[in-house]
Design a protein around this motif. Structure first.
Motif: not given
Length: 117
Positions: A57-61
């Motif tokens: 997810s964008p938060d985990d990139r």
């Protein structure tokens, strides 16, 4: 009677992962890789981390990019290169073949028919 369950991973992990596992009350079975096993294990880890980035997810990139960076740093050292050598090789490739800033996606290449044949 309590049964135990074993999960087999067969993969390279960060140095402190066995500590993390054992802090959770589990038992980690690890071994130190031979020199001949390290580069294949690191390249497999790089593929694993790249796939995790692809699915992140964008938060985990950022965390996934950090994992890739760590693997690349270790692989660079293991292969006997310096960060400066890698940067210079990247600069040369970028000068010869370009980078990825233009976001070009190659769909296909058509070869013309051979003449006279």
């Amino acid at each position: 009677m309590r049964q135990s369950r074993t999960i087999t991973y067969g993969k390279l992990v960060r140095d402190r992962i066995p500590e993390v596992i054992e802090a959770d009350g589990l038992t980690a079975e690890v071994r130190v890789l031979d020199e001949s096993e390290l580069v294949p294990a690191l390249t497999a880890k790089l593929v694993e981390e790249a796939e995790e980035l692809r699915q992140a997810s964008p938060d985990d990139r950022l965390g996934e990019l950090a994992d890739i960076h760590e693997v690349l740093t270790t692989l660079t050292e293991t292969l006997g290169f310096s960060d400066e050598q890698i940067r210079e090789a990247a600069r040369r490739k970028r000068a010869e073949r370009g980078g990825f800033k233009r976001r070009l996606w190659l769909d296909k290449v058509t070869r013309p028919d051979e003449l006279g044949g």
